[in-house]
Enzyme design. Structure first.
Site, PDB file in Angstrom:
ATOM      1  N   ASP A 226       0.809  -1.217   0.000  1.00 48.87           N
ATOM      2  CA  ASP A 226       0.000   0.000   0.000  1.00 48.87           C
ATOM      3  C   ASP A 226       0.849   1.276   0.000  1.00 48.87           C
ATOM      4  O   ASP A 226       0.432   2.318   0.506  1.00 48.87           O
ATOM      5  CB  ASP A 226      -0.956   0.026   1.207  1.00 48.87           C
ATOM      6  CG  ASP A 226      -1.964  -1.103   1.171  1.00 48.87           C
ATOM      7  OD1 ASP A 226      -2.274  -1.581   0.071  1.00 48.87           O
ATOM      8  OD2 ASP A 226      -2.440  -1.506   2.249  1.00 48.87           O
ATOM      9  N   GLU A 227       2.060   1.191  -0.577  1.00 49.45           N
ATOM     10  CA  GLU A 227       2.958   2.350  -0.607  1.00 49.45           C
ATOM     11  C   GLU A 227       3.250   2.812  -2.027  1.00 49.45           C
ATOM     12  O   GLU A 227       4.041   3.726  -2.228  1.00 49.45           O
ATOM     13  CB  GLU A 227       4.285   1.994   0.085  1.00 49.45           C
ATOM     14  CG  GLU A 227       4.179   1.704   1.574  1.00 49.45           C
ATOM     15  CD  GLU A 227       4.287   2.957   2.425  1.00 49.45           C
ATOM     16  OE1 GLU A 227       4.502   4.036   1.845  1.00 49.45           O
ATOM     17  OE2 GLU A 227       4.149   2.859   3.649  1.00 49.45           O
TER      18      GLU A 227
END
Length: 283
Positions: A226-227
């Site tokens: 999720d980066e």
């Protein structure tokens, strides 16, 4: 045709590109550019109609010396539909929305396959028509089986010449190796407004924190969970009266539109990667 480029910022880039196209009797129908002062990087997207008989390979070869002079990272496409594979699990709202938009010609793509870790009958609300469907099951906690499943998935991506993989609520974390193999060509929809509330059950996390807005984020997949570089986000106001179930219901609408916008912008070459960020040229 669509030309996209990024390079160190300096005087004369726009003039050089415009003069190149003018010399070939091409007609520019849209042009957008952006200079990032913090990194001294220039970004540009140009849509143009080539002169009759001027083929893409010839334009590419002729443009290469100019691109080298300005140290450009560039692409030139003819606007043909991209080959897209959609991965999903049991949440089918994003899959249904993408297929609907594809069928009404809103998304310029060719669907190579639908892949799920669940059997087809568990995606019962979606009309897959005659699209190829592949059930690639996974067993929780079985690392060897996961590695084999991802090998099969990557082989399928390569065999179908898939250019973009879309995780339409595919509730599995891709391995670092697969994430790296798909770098820049795999889009995920996260049901939260990143960078807040990462990981599982973000709506429950948001409810527990008493947030006043919820959102969704479409981003490129990287090895860091999720980066990845963010392409599109949207939000909706909520109140103390909303339960976690209300947030999930409202969130489905946000997820659908955010993912669709992100996919369309990628397909139309509107997204240029810039380190951990993106430059997105609006339509």
């Amino acid at each position: 045709m669509i030309l996209t480029l990024s390079c160190p910022d300096r005087h004369g880039i726009v003039a050089a590109v415009s003069s190149f196209l003018l010399a070939r009797d091409a007609n520019i129908s849209d042009a957008q550019q952006f200079g990032d002062a913090s990194s001294n990087t220039f970004f540009m997207r140009v849509v143009f109609e080539p002169a009759d008989g001027d083929a893409q390979p010839a334009i590419r070869d002729a443009f290469a010396p100019l691109a080298a002079r300005f140290e450009m990272d560039w692409t030139l496409r003819g606007g043909e539909p991209r080959k897209v594979m959609i991965l999903t699990s049991r949440f089918d709202h994003c899959l249904a929305d993408l297929l609907y938009r594809w069928r009404i010609d809103e998304l310029p793509m060719q669907v190579t396959a639908i892949v799920s870790n669940h059997p087809r009958e568990l995606i019962g609300h979606v009309d897959l028509g005659d699209l190829p469907f592949h059930h690639l099951p996974l067993k929780a906690g079985d690392a060897a089986a996961k590695a084999e499943q991802e090998k099969t998935l990557l082989r399928l991506i390569e065999e179908t010449d898939t250019e973009l993989v879309v995780l339409a609520r595919y509730m599995q974390i891709l391995s670092d190796d697969l994430s790296r193999a798909l770098e820049g060509r795999c889009i995920n929809i996260h049901h939260s407004f990143l960078p807040g509330f990462k990981g599982a059950k973000p709506y429950h996390q948001a409810h527990a924190r008493g947030v006043k807005v919820i959102g969704a984020t479409a981003h490129y997949v990287t090895a860091d969970l999720d980066e990845g570089p963010i392409i599109e986000q949207d939000v909706e106001r909520i109140s103390h009266r909303d339960t976690p179930e209300d947030l999930i219901r409202k969130g489905r609408d946000i997820e659908r539109r955010v993912l669709a916008r992100a996919v369309r912008r990628h397909l139309e070459d509107r997204v240029l990667l810039h380190g951990k960020k993106t430059v997105v040229f609006e339509d």
